[in-house]
Design a protein around this motif. Structure first.
Motif, mmCIF file in Angstrom:
data_model
loop_
_atom_site.group_PDB
_atom_site.id
_atom_site.type_symbol
_atom_site.label_atom_id
_atom_site.label_comp_id
_atom_site.label_asym_id
_atom_site.label_seq_id
_atom_site.Cartn_x
_atom_site.Cartn_y
_atom_site.Cartn_z
ATOM 1 N N TYR A 308 15.765 7.059 -14.419
ATOM 2 C CA TYR A 308 15.853 5.675 -14.355
ATOM 3 C C TYR A 308 16.570 5.560 -12.863
ATOM 4 C CZ TYR A 308 16.412 0.828 -14.166
ATOM 5 O OH TYR A 308 16.655 -0.662 -13.704
ATOM 6 N N ARG A 309 17.362 5.719 -12.705
ATOM 7 C CA ARG A 309 17.752 5.955 -10.660
ATOM 8 C C ARG A 309 16.333 6.207 -9.564
ATOM 9 N NH1 ARG A 309 22.923 6.739 -12.124
ATOM 10 N NH2 ARG A 309 22.383 9.114 -11.635
ATOM 11 N N ALA A 310 15.987 7.386 -10.547
ATOM 12 C CA ALA A 310 14.501 8.274 -9.786
ATOM 13 C C ALA A 310 13.619 6.975 -9.699
ATOM 14 C CB ALA A 310 14.746 9.936 -9.983
ATOM 15 N N ALA A 311 13.273 6.560 -10.678
ATOM 16 C CA ALA A 311 12.214 6.270 -11.442
ATOM 17 C C ALA A 311 12.350 4.453 -10.490
ATOM 18 C CB ALA A 311 11.955 5.515 -12.501
ATOM 19 N N MET A 312 13.496 4.180 -9.977
ATOM 20 C CA MET A 312 13.949 2.737 -9.465
ATOM 21 C C MET A 312 13.617 3.385 -7.893
ATOM 22 S SD MET A 312 14.662 -0.102 -11.009
ATOM 23 C CE MET A 312 15.822 -0.426 -10.387
ATOM 24 N N ALA A 314 11.402 4.937 -6.111
ATOM 25 C CA ALA A 314 9.827 4.913 -6.831
ATOM 26 C C ALA A 314 9.045 3.353 -6.675
ATOM 27 C CB ALA A 314 9.256 6.248 -7.519
ATOM 28 N N GLY A 315 9.594 2.578 -7.397
ATOM 29 C CA GLY A 315 9.573 1.536 -8.446
ATOM 30 C C GLY A 315 9.305 0.576 -6.811
ATOM 31 N N ARG A 316 10.659 0.251 -6.189
ATOM 32 C CA ARG A 316 11.009 -0.345 -5.511
ATOM 33 C C ARG A 316 10.431 -0.047 -3.815
ATOM 34 N NH1 ARG A 316 16.767 0.181 -7.092
ATOM 35 N NH2 ARG A 316 16.560 2.263 -5.265
ATOM 36 N N ARG A 317 9.775 0.605 -3.504
ATOM 37 C CA ARG A 317 9.259 1.342 -2.212
ATOM 38 C C ARG A 317 7.584 0.529 -2.896
ATOM 39 N NH1 ARG A 317 8.549 0.934 2.472
ATOM 40 N NH2 ARG A 317 7.149 2.633 3.393
ATOM 41 N N ALA A 318 7.432 1.150 -4.033
ATOM 42 C CA ALA A 318 5.559 0.680 -4.281
ATOM 43 C C ALA A 318 5.977 -0.736 -4.444
ATOM 44 C CB ALA A 318 5.133 0.657 -5.861
ATOM 45 N N LEU A 319 6.411 -1.757 -4.561
ATOM 46 C CA LEU A 319 6.415 -3.304 -4.106
ATOM 47 C C LEU A 319 6.803 -3.371 -2.892
ATOM 48 C CD1 LEU A 319 6.625 -5.365 -7.063
ATOM 49 C CD2 LEU A 319 9.492 -5.215 -6.613
ATOM 50 N N GLU A 320 7.844 -2.860 -2.032
ATOM 51 C CA GLU A 320 7.603 -3.007 -0.892
ATOM 52 C C GLU A 320 6.431 -2.835 -0.286
ATOM 53 O OE1 GLU A 320 11.256 -0.742 0.577
ATOM 54 O OE2 GLU A 320 12.393 -1.935 -0.429
ATOM 55 N N LEU A 321 5.618 -2.008 -0.718
ATOM 56 C CA LEU A 321 4.637 -1.457 0.583
ATOM 57 C C LEU A 321 3.340 -2.992 -0.722
ATOM 58 C CD1 LEU A 321 4.637 2.368 -0.159
ATOM 59 C CD2 LEU A 321 4.566 0.931 1.799
ATOM 60 N N ARG A 322 3.426 -3.358 -1.659
ATOM 61 C CA ARG A 322 2.532 -4.129 -2.072
ATOM 62 C C ARG A 322 3.102 -5.386 -1.522
ATOM 63 N NH1 ARG A 322 3.919 -2.149 -7.134
ATOM 64 N NH2 ARG A 322 2.284 -1.006 -8.063
ATOM 65 N N SER A 336 4.559 6.127 -8.485
ATOM 66 C CA SER A 336 5.171 4.556 -9.010
ATOM 67 C C SER A 336 4.547 4.832 -10.610
ATOM 68 C CB SER A 336 4.283 3.666 -8.282
ATOM 69 O OG SER A 336 4.455 2.070 -8.885
ATOM 70 N N ARG A 337 2.945 5.322 -11.003
ATOM 71 C CA ARG A 337 2.243 6.029 -11.875
ATOM 72 C C ARG A 337 3.657 6.650 -12.760
ATOM 73 N NH1 ARG A 337 -4.038 6.474 -10.093
ATOM 74 N NH2 ARG A 337 -4.452 4.133 -9.484
ATOM 75 N N LEU A 338 4.051 7.451 -11.846
ATOM 76 C CA LEU A 338 4.674 8.580 -12.325
ATOM 77 C C LEU A 338 6.179 7.943 -13.223
ATOM 78 C CD1 LEU A 338 5.337 11.425 -13.550
ATOM 79 C CD2 LEU A 338 6.825 12.175 -10.891
ATOM 80 N N ALA A 339 6.762 7.511 -12.692
ATOM 81 C CA ALA A 339 7.758 6.178 -12.960
ATOM 82 C C ALA A 339 7.273 5.505 -14.101
ATOM 83 C CB ALA A 339 8.635 5.454 -11.823
ATOM 84 N N ARG A 340 5.860 5.417 -13.681
ATOM 85 C CA ARG A 340 5.701 4.056 -14.824
ATOM 86 C C ARG A 340 5.413 4.993 -15.938
ATOM 87 N NH1 ARG A 340 4.040 -1.448 -16.409
ATOM 88 N NH2 ARG A 340 3.099 -0.960 -18.696
ATOM 89 N N ALA A 341 4.962 5.903 -16.486
ATOM 90 C CA ALA A 341 4.553 6.365 -17.146
ATOM 91 C C ALA A 341 6.042 7.273 -17.659
ATOM 92 C CB ALA A 341 3.884 7.569 -17.276
ATOM 93 N N THR A 342 7.041 8.055 -17.383
ATOM 94 C CA THR A 342 7.897 8.470 -17.975
ATOM 95 C C THR A 342 9.282 8.103 -18.308
ATOM 96 O OG1 THR A 342 8.753 8.715 -15.428
ATOM 97 C CG2 THR A 342 7.447 10.924 -16.904
#
Length: 628
Positions: A308-312, A314-322, A336-342
């Motif tokens: 979860y920490r690893a996914a977060m 990736a998710g935070r960085r993707a959100l900042e870029l958006r 980001s897709r990997l975090a979402r899928a797993t």
């Protein structure tokens, strides 16, 4: 959206149109005895027609009379609503959490001639005050499992009235269409009662055509809703503007299919089973769902927590870029897709958000940290702003996808917005409500030069989005003369998964203090994990470890506040707020009545100023007066 056509329409009229254009398409699904069952538009209209004929043949429900409905979302709520409107009657809902005193006031103020009650709980509330409401001719009960215990001539099953109406319709298949032809788009359709945070609720009258056109601005603002069929769960009270829009009005003009849970206690199960593609909800649910997931993660294995920490990350960085507008590069898009899928898909599936294409939060301010968390998990969460008095329309809404939290978006279609010299948000549109029921003075006071006074203070962002600062009347002026927004502070406090409600005080004082209600379920889970023994809510909030937990949460909120905005002391409420209790300082929608909260828990508030200079001076003056 064809706004002109909608302005000339009625709600039962659109129902007739649906039976003619797509009679065999699914209108709604409801869970009965553990099975999801479909109802087509033809079947929906047949039930509405039968109930309408039953209303008029059994109880002479006439044009202009009012029909009250009390209970949680269920198909019969919507059917009774449209049936009464087909007769030219005006419907209104009573919050299912209302105390008997509130039920009495609304039955008397609304002038109901007929009441539809969902089940025994709501029947009991109605019967407790029925003798004081002589205008009510009958109470029709939807769920009759406990009806055998009652012997009251004014109580009857709704199903029996529907059956009699169906028998009378045997030779008149076009009865509903005939009734609809007698309606005008300017006729009053329903009354939506406000929360009543500063007094008795006021009844906002919605007219057929203006309400339809107003509600259509939601679909026009979010074209995704018109693109294809969407699954939605009816979990908000249908007497609330948002709940009504989602379950009754929007399906009449789009392909949104509401799903009714078997009971309000199982709506979380319904979300899991249905996995809706569209969610229209309030901040409180988003906060509770997020807290539930976070507590579950804390109790999971170290491997899941690490993932979860690893996914977060990736998710935070993707959100900042958006948010930056630069776009997500290939490496971050892949992670980001990997975090979402797993991780995130599994997480969101538990609360039914895994397939949600759009989540709209409205009805109250959404704490930015809560919005940020859901967006990091990959949910396209948009905050929208409207008022009961806008007739069902949005004033503004974040368009997304994944909008930066902190504002309520840009103007919705057919709405004009301006800020006056004090920053108050003024709006104007063709489609507003038809005034307050039986209160012309309050209606007149709501407008200035034809513009609706929202009572909200706002400001424009650089991107011309509206940012709400506070309610105009809720500004606290401290002893130092500084204006502070209590709602901003309260929103940050409520962002904690352990705090369900907050009320901030400090008018004329040197600093701010807060009364806090903890989330019993979330804090209870934390207590079990940390070996904190307790016997109930009271002993839980009295425990030193829980006090320390909340103190840390208040500290985190203070980190985002200026010095004058920071909460210097807090007290935990000794019991949970219950909107079903008489005189409780919270509305049926769980909005805090600040004045009543201060009266009820005045000693707790004053205890937080015990060492204040003001208190010492007041005590000294009291001593002098005693000596005199």
């Amino acid at each position: 959206m064809n706004f002109s056509a909608l302005r000339a329409s009625t709600l039962p009229g659109l129902l007739v149109d649906q039976t003619q254009t797509r009679p065999d398409r699914v209108a709604y699904r409801s869970k009965e005895l553990g099975v999801w069952r479909e109802t087509t538009w033809r079947q929906y209209a047949e039930r509405v027609a039968a109930v309408a004929v039953g209303f008029v043949s059994e109880y002479r429900v006439a044009r202009g009379e009012t029909v009250a409905i009390i209970g949680n979302p269920c198909p019969e709520w919507a059917i009774a609503d449209l049936a009464a409107q087909a007769l030219g009657a005006i419907t209104y809902g009573i919050y299912p959490t209302s105390a008997p005193g509130e039920v009495r006031h609304l039955l008397q103020h609304g002038g109901a001639s007929l009441v539809v009650a969902e089940d025994q709980e709501h029947l009991d509330k109605t019967l407790a005050v029925l003798d004081e409401c002589p205008g009510v001719r009958v109470v029709l009960v939807i769920d009759t499992r406990a009806l055998f215990m009652y012997r009251n001539a004014r109580v009857r099953p709704l199903a029996e009235v529907e059956r009699l109406g169906r028998n009378a319709l045997a030779g008149e298949p076009d009865a509903l269409a005939q009734l609809v032809r007698a309606l005008s788009s300017e006729d009053a359709a329903t009354i939506i009662y406000t929360s009543g945070t500063t007094g008795h609720p006021k009844g906002a009258v919605y007219r057929h055509g203006p309400h339809l056109a107003a509600c259509a601005n939601i679909i026009a603002h979010y074209p995704l809703l018109a693109a294809r069929e969407h699954r939605a769960v009816a979990m908000l009270p249908l007497c609330h503007a948002m709940g009504r829009n989602l379950a009754i009005t929007m399906p009449l003009m789009s392909e949104i299919v509401p799903h009714y849970p078997e009971s309000i206690d199982t709506f979380a199960d319904a979300l899991y089973e249905i996995q809706p593609t569209f969610v229209f909800t309030v901040p409180r649910y988003l906060q509770k769902f997020a807290a539930h997931l976070l507590v579950g993660l804390d109790q999971s294995s170290w491997i899941k927590r690490a993932a979860y920490r690893a996914a977060m990350a990736a998710g935070r960085r993707a959100l900042e870029l958006r948010w930056s507008g630069e776009g997500i590069g290939a490496p971050w898009r892949l992670s980001s897709r990997l975090a979402r899928a797993t991780v995130f898909h599994w997480l969101l599936e538990k609360v039914g958000f895994a397939r949600a294409e759009l989540v709209i939060s409205s009805g109250a301010p959404l704490p930015p940290p809560v919005a940020m968390l859901w967006q990091t998990w990959g949910v396209n969460l948009c905050e929208a702003y409207g008022q009961t008095e806008t007739g069902g329309a949005l004033v503004t809404g974040q368009r997304g996808p994944y909008p930066r939290p902190g504002d309520v978006g840009t103007g919705a279609p057919n709405i004009e917005i301006e800020l006056d010299a004090d920053g108050e948000v003024l709006v104007s549109a063709r489609e507003f409500f038809g005034g307050y029921w039986r209160d012309p003075d309050a209606t007149r006071a709501l407008y200035r030069d034809g513009k609706l006074l929202t009572g909200d203070v706002g400001e424009w962002t650089a991107a011309r989005a509206l940012k709400l600062v506070d309610r105009k009347k809720d500004i606290v002026i401290t002893a130092g003369g500084t204006n502070v927004s209590p709602s901003r502070v309260e929103n940050l406090l409520r962002a904690s998964p352990y705090i369900s409600e907050a009320a901030v005080f400090g008018e004329g004082r040197r600093y701010l203090v807060a009364l806090l209600e903890v989330d019993g379920e979330t804090v209870g889970e934390w207590a079990r994990e940390h070996g904190v023994v307790h016997t109930g809510y009271g002993s839980l909030v009295a425990h030193a470890d829980v006090q320390a937990l909340i103190d840390a949460e208040v500290g985190r909120a203070n980190d985002d506040l200026t010095r004058v905005e920071q909460v210097k002391a807090f007290r935990l409420l000794p019991r949970e707020l219950d909107p079903e209790l008489e005189g409780e300082p919270v509305t049926p929608t769980r909005k805090v009545k600040r004045r009543l909260m201060a009266e009820r828990y005045g000693e707790l508030v004053e205890s937080m100023y015990a060492e204040d200079e003001e208190q010492r001076i007041a005590a000294e003056v009291a001593d002098l007066q005693t000596e005199d």
